[in-house]
Scaffold this motif. Structure first.
Motif, short mmCIF file in Angstrom:
data_model
loop_
_atom_site.label_atom_id
_atom_site.label_comp_id
_atom_site.label_asym_id
_atom_site.label_seq_id
_atom_site.Cartn_x
_atom_site.Cartn_y
_atom_site.Cartn_z
N ASN A 147 -13.94 9.65 6.41
CA ASN A 147 -15.03 8.69 6.24
C ASN A 147 -14.81 7.74 5.06
O ASN A 147 -15.54 6.77 4.90
CB ASN A 147 -16.38 9.39 6.12
N LYS A 148 -13.81 7.98 4.22
CA LYS A 148 -13.48 7.10 3.09
C LYS A 148 -12.25 6.24 3.37
O LYS A 148 -11.94 5.32 2.63
CB LYS A 148 -13.23 7.92 1.82
N LEU A 149 -11.55 6.55 4.44
CA LEU A 149 -10.27 5.91 4.72
C LEU A 149 -10.37 4.40 4.88
O LEU A 149 -9.60 3.65 4.27
CB LEU A 149 -9.66 6.54 5.98
N ALA A 150 -11.32 3.93 5.66
CA ALA A 150 -11.43 2.49 5.92
C ALA A 150 -11.67 1.71 4.63
O ALA A 150 -11.04 0.67 4.39
CB ALA A 150 -12.54 2.21 6.93
N SER A 151 -12.56 2.20 3.76
CA SER A 151 -12.86 1.46 2.54
C SER A 151 -11.68 1.47 1.57
O SER A 151 -11.41 0.46 0.91
CB SER A 151 -14.13 2.00 1.86
N VAL A 152 -10.95 2.57 1.50
CA VAL A 152 -9.78 2.61 0.63
C VAL A 152 -8.69 1.67 1.15
O VAL A 152 -8.09 0.92 0.39
CB VAL A 152 -9.25 4.05 0.47
N LEU A 153 -8.45 1.70 2.45
CA LEU A 153 -7.46 0.79 3.03
C LEU A 153 -7.86 -0.67 2.80
O LEU A 153 -7.02 -1.50 2.46
CB LEU A 153 -7.27 1.06 4.51
N ALA A 168 0.84 -1.20 0.00
CA ALA A 168 0.00 0.00 0.00
C ALA A 168 0.87 1.25 0.00
O ALA A 168 0.58 2.22 -0.70
CB ALA A 168 -0.93 -0.01 1.21
N CYS A 169 1.94 1.23 0.77
CA CYS A 169 2.86 2.36 0.82
C CYS A 169 3.45 2.61 -0.56
O CYS A 169 3.54 3.76 -1.01
CB CYS A 169 3.96 2.09 1.84
N GLU A 221 -6.58 5.10 16.43
CA GLU A 221 -5.25 5.19 17.02
C GLU A 221 -4.27 5.87 16.06
O GLU A 221 -3.51 6.77 16.46
CB GLU A 221 -4.74 3.80 17.38
N VAL A 222 -4.29 5.48 14.80
CA VAL A 222 -3.36 6.07 13.83
C VAL A 222 -3.74 7.52 13.56
O VAL A 222 -2.87 8.39 13.52
CB VAL A 222 -3.32 5.25 12.52
N ILE A 223 -5.02 7.78 13.38
CA ILE A 223 -5.47 9.15 13.12
C ILE A 223 -5.10 10.07 14.27
O ILE A 223 -4.70 11.22 14.06
CB ILE A 223 -6.98 9.18 12.82
N LYS A 224 -5.20 9.56 15.49
CA LYS A 224 -4.83 10.35 16.67
C LYS A 224 -3.37 10.80 16.57
O LYS A 224 -3.03 11.91 16.95
CB LYS A 224 -5.05 9.52 17.93
N PHE A 265 -0.45 8.65 6.97
CA PHE A 265 -1.18 7.55 7.59
C PHE A 265 -0.43 6.23 7.39
O PHE A 265 -0.22 5.47 8.34
CB PHE A 265 -2.60 7.45 7.00
N ILE A 266 -0.01 5.97 6.16
CA ILE A 266 0.72 4.73 5.85
C ILE A 266 2.05 4.70 6.60
O ILE A 266 2.45 3.67 7.16
CB ILE A 266 0.94 4.57 4.33
#
Length: 160
Positions: free
Chosen positions: A106-112, A19-20, A126-129, A144-145
């Motif tokens: 709100n799109k992050l989980a589906s893209v990941l 992904a990276c 946790e990562v967003i924090k 994020f990655i």
């Protein structure tokens, strides 16, 4: 075209690394000509050398030998049978959610998930924090990655 729509099973660290690599290759929406095969394979698309060259001949590279990935996918999709289009449509959906290297929370989980990195809600939080959200409710996907790759909790086999 050989379609690789089947999900490949990789160790978690390998999925994050893949992904990276994808994010690094497309952060500005363009991909170097030499990186196209790897980038497309990461999306589950495997082209023959002939198919790649034929499609590249119908497009124009910029001065840095790069091509907008969205345009390449659009051209390639036009020439495929409907049962071969799904991996490219998935790639297009991922790209449509990335704007200047950022993505709406709100799109992050589906893209990941599309990139082979399923995270729980708590893991996302946790990562967003650690990286923060901007005023537009977006996070930098590259940051994020990177946060995932430096955190043993999310990347347990990074030292393997």
């Amino acid at each position: 075209m050989k379609s690789l729509a089947k999900a490949q099973e990789f160790p978690e660290g390998q999925r994050i690394e893949n992904a990276c690599n994808i994010i690094t290759n497309i952060i500005d929406g363009k991909v170097k000509k030499d990186d196209f095969p790897q980038t497309l394979q990461s999306f589950g698309v495997d082209l023959t050398d002939k198919e790649l060259e034929e499609t590249l001949q119908t497009t124009e590279l910029d001065d840095d030998n790069k091509l907008p990935l969205k345009i390449f996918i659009e051209i390639l999709t036009k020439n495929l049978k409907s049962n071969e289009k799904q991996p490219l449509e998935n790639a297009g959906n991922i790209l449509n959610n990335i704007v200047d290297g950022k993505i709406r929370v709100n799109k992050l989980a589906s893209v990941l998930e599309s990139l082979g990195i399923p995270l729980t809600f708590e893991e996302l939080k946790e990562v967003i924090k650690n990286i923060g959200i901007d005023d537009s409710d977006m996070v930098d996907l590259g940051d994020f990655i990177k946060e995932l790759t430096k955190n043993d909790q999310f990347y347990p086999d990074k030292n393997s």
